[in-house]
Design an enzyme around this catalytic site. Structure first.
Site, short mmCIF file in Angstrom:
data_model
loop_
_atom_site.label_atom_id
_atom_site.label_comp_id
_atom_site.label_asym_id
_atom_site.label_seq_id
_atom_site.Cartn_x
_atom_site.Cartn_y
_atom_site.Cartn_z
CG HIS A 1 -2.02 0.99 1.14
ND1 HIS A 1 -1.83 2.33 1.40
CD2 HIS A 1 -3.33 0.86 0.81
CE1 HIS A 1 -2.97 2.97 1.24
NE2 HIS A 1 -3.90 2.11 0.88
CD GLU B 1 -2.61 5.08 3.70
OE1 GLU B 1 -3.55 5.77 3.27
OE2 GLU B 1 -2.79 4.08 4.42
CD GLU C 1 -5.40 1.36 -2.78
OE1 GLU C 1 -6.50 1.42 -2.23
OE2 GLU C 1 -4.34 1.31 -2.15
#
Length: 315
Positions: free
Chosen positions: A164, A166, A225
């Protein structure tokens, strides 16, 4: 060993934030087949070269009948709860999910914070599977603060979210480290939701998705994403998302196999909500969603899950 990176067609339009303060990773890295041994320790992320993504690629899709899906896998919706929740708020969220009416033709997964996984597993309907938000690169031991794939399986997790943005841009994990995690998790029979996606400056420079080296494609869901759309309220248009998804699928067909390209589910994440999920779901190569903030609202998350009905079109 095949290599790929993606350049956007110059005509592509972008709606996103004006700047991104996160440090840039290597300009392109990501999902690729390894020519090495299938040992889980052999797998790693790697920087790669480029080919042209033509805007016509998505328009060349033809009707496949009742359900407009390029892949053969089941629609997949994951909820990433991130670092949110308390015992009481999660109890209410689980109650809302348990009482929701969900379409049957969807695999549904939620990723609670580690400290609440056991609470969720013991109270959530079996209709929804549990994912962890991270895992370690190997078996447990003297690694303070880490969680092993074996421990996740022991408490009932079926999936883990890895790569991800983050974890990359805030925590500082690099491609090689994430690749080791993915390889080890797959080797322990955990499903991997493998996140890929570009920073705003990479998008504007034409660098789009990442390509991992993995030992097997049997238990992977790819989540595209775009970083500029995560938590910003900005969302890629259905056309922008479809453009990237079809490029990923085409790359899989050419560099791994047509079978893997067909069965690998490519889902979209980045400010997905109850209002935009149906339009996104209509695109043939969008096989579901990885949802952040909206997954913390039971009714909204149910609406997103049920957006699978937007796939159903006249033959």
């Amino acid at each position: 060993m095949a290599m790929i990176s993606t350049y956007l067609n110059p005509s592509s339009q972008l709606s996103g934030p004006k700047s991104c303060t996160a440090a840039s990773p290597p300009l392109f890295s990501g999902l690729r087949r390894s020519s090495a041994s299938l040992s889980t320790t052999q797998s790693f992320f790697h920087s790669v070269n480029s080919h042209t993504l033509r805007s016509s690629s998505s328009s060349n899709r033809t009707s496949r009948g009742i359900v407009a899906m390029a892949g053969s896998g089941k629609f997949f919706v994951g909820g990433n709860w991130k670092c949110n929740g308390t015992k009481d708020s999660i109890k209410q969220l689980v109650s809302d999910l348990n009482s929701a009416t969900l379409e049957p033709d969807v695999d549904v997964v939620v990723g609670p914070p580690f400290v609440y996984i056991d609470q969720v597993k013991n109270s959530l309907t079996d209709r929804i599977e549990i994912a962890a938000q991270n895992s370690w690169i190997g078996k447990g031991g003297a690694f303070t603060g880490e969680i092993s794939a074996e421990q996740l399986k022991d408490i009932g997790c079926k999936w883990v979210i890895l790569g991800h943005s983050e974890r990359r841009h805030v925590i500082g994990e690099d491609d090689q480290f994430i690749g080791k995690k993915a390889a080890y998790a797959l080797g322990q029979d955990l499903g991997v939701i493998a996140c890929i996606g570009e920073l705003l400056e990479e998008r504007e420079a034409g660098k789009t998705f990442d390509v991992y080296a993995v030992p097997s494609w049997d238990n992977i869901v790819i989540a595209y994403e775009p970083v500029w759309a995560i938590g910003t309220g900005k969302v890629a248009s259905p056309e922008q998302a479809q453009e990237v998804h079809v490029a990923v699928r085409d790359w899989l067909a050419k560099n791994v196999s047509p079978e893997v390209a067909s069965k690998t589910r490519i889902i979209y994440g980045g400010s997905v909500n109850a209002g935009n999920s149906a339009d996104l779901a209509k695109k043939e190569d969008i096989d579901g969603f990885l949802v952040g903030g909206a997954s913390l609202k039971g009714a909204d998350f149910a609406t997103i899950i049920n957006s699978v009905t937007a796939k159903k079109v006249a033959a």
